[in-house]
Structure formats: C-alpha cells, structure tokens
Scaffold this active site. Structure first.
Site, short mmCIF file in Angstrom:
data_model
loop_
_atom_site.label_atom_id
_atom_site.label_comp_id
_atom_site.label_asym_id
_atom_site.label_seq_id
_atom_site.Cartn_x
_atom_site.Cartn_y
_atom_site.Cartn_z
N HIS A 47 0.96 -1.30 -0.08
CA HIS A 47 0.03 0.12 -0.06
C HIS A 47 1.06 1.09 0.03
O HIS A 47 2.09 1.27 0.56
CB HIS A 47 -0.86 -0.03 1.26
CG HIS A 47 -2.08 -0.91 1.42
ND1 HIS A 47 -2.02 -1.82 2.18
CD2 HIS A 47 -3.04 -1.07 0.45
CE1 HIS A 47 -3.28 -2.71 1.89
NE2 HIS A 47 -3.81 -2.25 0.81
N CYS A 66 -2.49 0.83 9.78
CA CYS A 66 -3.63 -0.09 9.16
C CYS A 66 -4.54 -0.72 10.30
O CYS A 66 -5.56 -1.27 10.02
CB CYS A 66 -2.86 -1.41 8.73
SG CYS A 66 -1.46 -1.29 7.68
C1 CIR Z 1 -3.79 -7.58 3.35
O1 CIR Z 1 -3.03 -8.08 2.58
O2 CIR Z 1 -4.71 -7.00 2.88
C2 CIR Z 1 -3.35 -7.59 4.77
N1 CIR Z 1 -2.58 -8.91 4.99
C3 CIR Z 1 -2.57 -6.58 5.31
C4 CIR Z 1 -3.27 -5.24 5.09
C5 CIR Z 1 -2.31 -4.29 5.63
N2 CIR Z 1 -3.11 -2.77 5.57
C6 CIR Z 1 -2.52 -1.67 5.23
O3 CIR Z 1 -1.38 -1.59 4.82
N3 CIR Z 1 -3.51 -0.79 5.23
#
Ligand code: CIR
Length: 257
Positions: A160, A247
């Site tokens: 992201h 996150c």
């Molecule tokens: C994903 O791949 O969606 C989750 N394992 C990690 C999401 C992390 N979120 C973020 O960076 N905003």
C-alpha cells in the site's frame, strides 16, 4: 476529540493475504498482546478507542484502515481490492455512519484505505494491486465538490502507499525513496527513512504526536532529532501479516461533524 476505531486480531490471522512477504507463523497471543499495547498507546495519546465487532473468520479484519477513508465532511467506504476482505466493510460503515455521511466506492472500482494519504485538501492515492483507476476517479468525483484534489501516485516494492509514505504533519511526509518518489508530494517537506529500514515509512500521526514501531531505531532517532513527539510500540507480529501501524485504526475527529 479523536475517536479511534479498532478491531481485535482475528483467530484466523494465519490465513491472511500476503503479497510481498513469505508466510511465517504468527503467534496469535503475542499479536493480541501487541495489539492491546497499540490500543493503550492510542488511549494515552488522547483517543477514545471504540472496538468494532470481532470478525474471527475474516483473517485481515484487524486492518480496519483499509475499509474507509475518513474526511472531516464524510467517510468513503471502500471496496477492498482483495475479495477475501469485502465482508469487513459493513461493520465499519455501521460505526462510521454515526459520525459521518457515508459514500461508497462501487464496482468495478476497488480501493484500500491503506493506499490513501490525506493532507489538508490534497488526497494522494496509490495505484496498486488493490486500488484501481476507476476507484481513484470515483474518489475524485465524491470529494471534488468539497474542494479536495485527488492525485494518483505510482509506487513500488510494497503493498500500500502508506507503507511507502505517511503524513507526519500538515506540511511533511515520511517516505522510503526506493518505493515512492518525493516528487509525488510536491510542495511538502519530505523526510526519508533510514535505508536499512525499508518498512519504516509507516508512522501514525495522532493529534500532533506520532506512534512509531520500535523495530526501526535508526529512523526513529532521525525523527526524534527533528523534534517529533513519539511513542513507540512493538508491532512485529502483525507485520508478518503485512500490516503496519496505521492499518490497525481509523482515526475520526468527532468535533468536526
Ligand atoms: C492484506 O494483504 O490486505 C493484509 N494482510 C495487510 C493489510 C495491511 N493494511 C494496510 O497496509 N493498510
């Protein structure tokens, strides 16, 4: 007053989505303890912490940031890029609906909140495997009449945009120049992470202070030398799920309703 929406670490976290990382065992109890420290830190920074309903069967549901983009005037509920994450949004919408008018990203748009950095009236949106141009267009349509300028940003090397850069203050971003060019943030000051700590660009700004991972001491020292007020937490276990500090919360200013 600042509200922090969070959600507990789900029992199924081991089945989380992974894009750039090898799968490593995640210690659920340790992840939950570290998450509690994160919640305590938000509380110490003056946030009212509100826990969203647990979703034990949705492996990435602790990463609530991806479900919404919260502005002063409204909240945009996303359509997450990973199908496995789409059922996370309804409870976030329900909670945010108490504080904001809601707008929604519609198919075929896909957007993860982790790709969005809001600085004043500028909204930077990373083009990623999760966020497509159609969603960026929709976000522009929703927000332009409110005076926001949506700018698409290219980046590489991480999941992201907020892993490559985050806002430290209204005129400053922290970034990893290997993953995103400082040119994307024209007009703003930039601080680079230490090159030995590529994942250190994710700081959570809360009410003028920063929450920062203790695992990146070099970048931490660099930020402290610049005079930032910083509280550190250990977020190493959720980092194995490709999640960083921003996150795990949605910060909502509740005076500005
Ligand atoms: C994903 O791949 O969606 C989750 N394992 C990690 C999401 C992390 N979120 C973020 O960076 N905003």
């Amino acid at each position: 007053m600042l509200l922090a929406l969070v959600r507990s670490v789900p029992a199924s976290i081991a089945q989380c989505e992974l894009t750039h990382l090898e799968r490593l065992p995640i210690d659920l109890q340790l992840a939950a303890r570290q998450h509690q420290q994160y919640v305590d830190a938000l509380d110490a920074l003056g946030c009212i912490v509100r826990k969203l309903p647990e979703l034990p069967h949705l492996p990435d549901s602790v990463f609530v940031e991806d479900a919404a983009v919260v502005l002063d005037e409204l909240a945009v509920i996303t359509r997450p890029g990973a199908e496995s994450r789409r059922d996370e949004i309804s409870s976030v919408a329900e909670a945010l609906g108490e504080y904001r008018a809601l707008r929604f990203i519609e198919a075929p748009g896909t957007l993860d909140g982790g790709d969005v950095i809001v600085v004043g009236r500028r909204i930077f949106v990373g083009r990623s495997t999760r966020t497509n141009d159609e969603a960026i267009r929709q976000l522009g349509e929703i927000t332009s009449s409110l005076g926001y300028d949506v700018q698409a940003v290219s980046f590489r090397g991480c999941l992201h945009l907020r892993s490559a850069a985050t806002k430290l203050a209204d005129d400053t971003v922290l970034l990893n120049p290997q993953w995103v060019s400082g040119n994307a943030f024209a007009g703003m000051k930039t601080i680079e992470i230490d090159a030995e700590e590529p994942s250190a660009a994710n700081a959570l700004e809360v009410g003028g202070s920063l929450l920062f991972p203790e695992s990146y001491p070099r970048t931490l020292a660099r930020l402290r030398a610049r005079g930032y007020d910083i509280r550190t937490v250990d977020a190493s276990e959720l980092a194995k799920a490709e999640g960083a500090l921003t996150c795990c919360s949605l910060i909502v200013s509740v005076e500005s309703r």
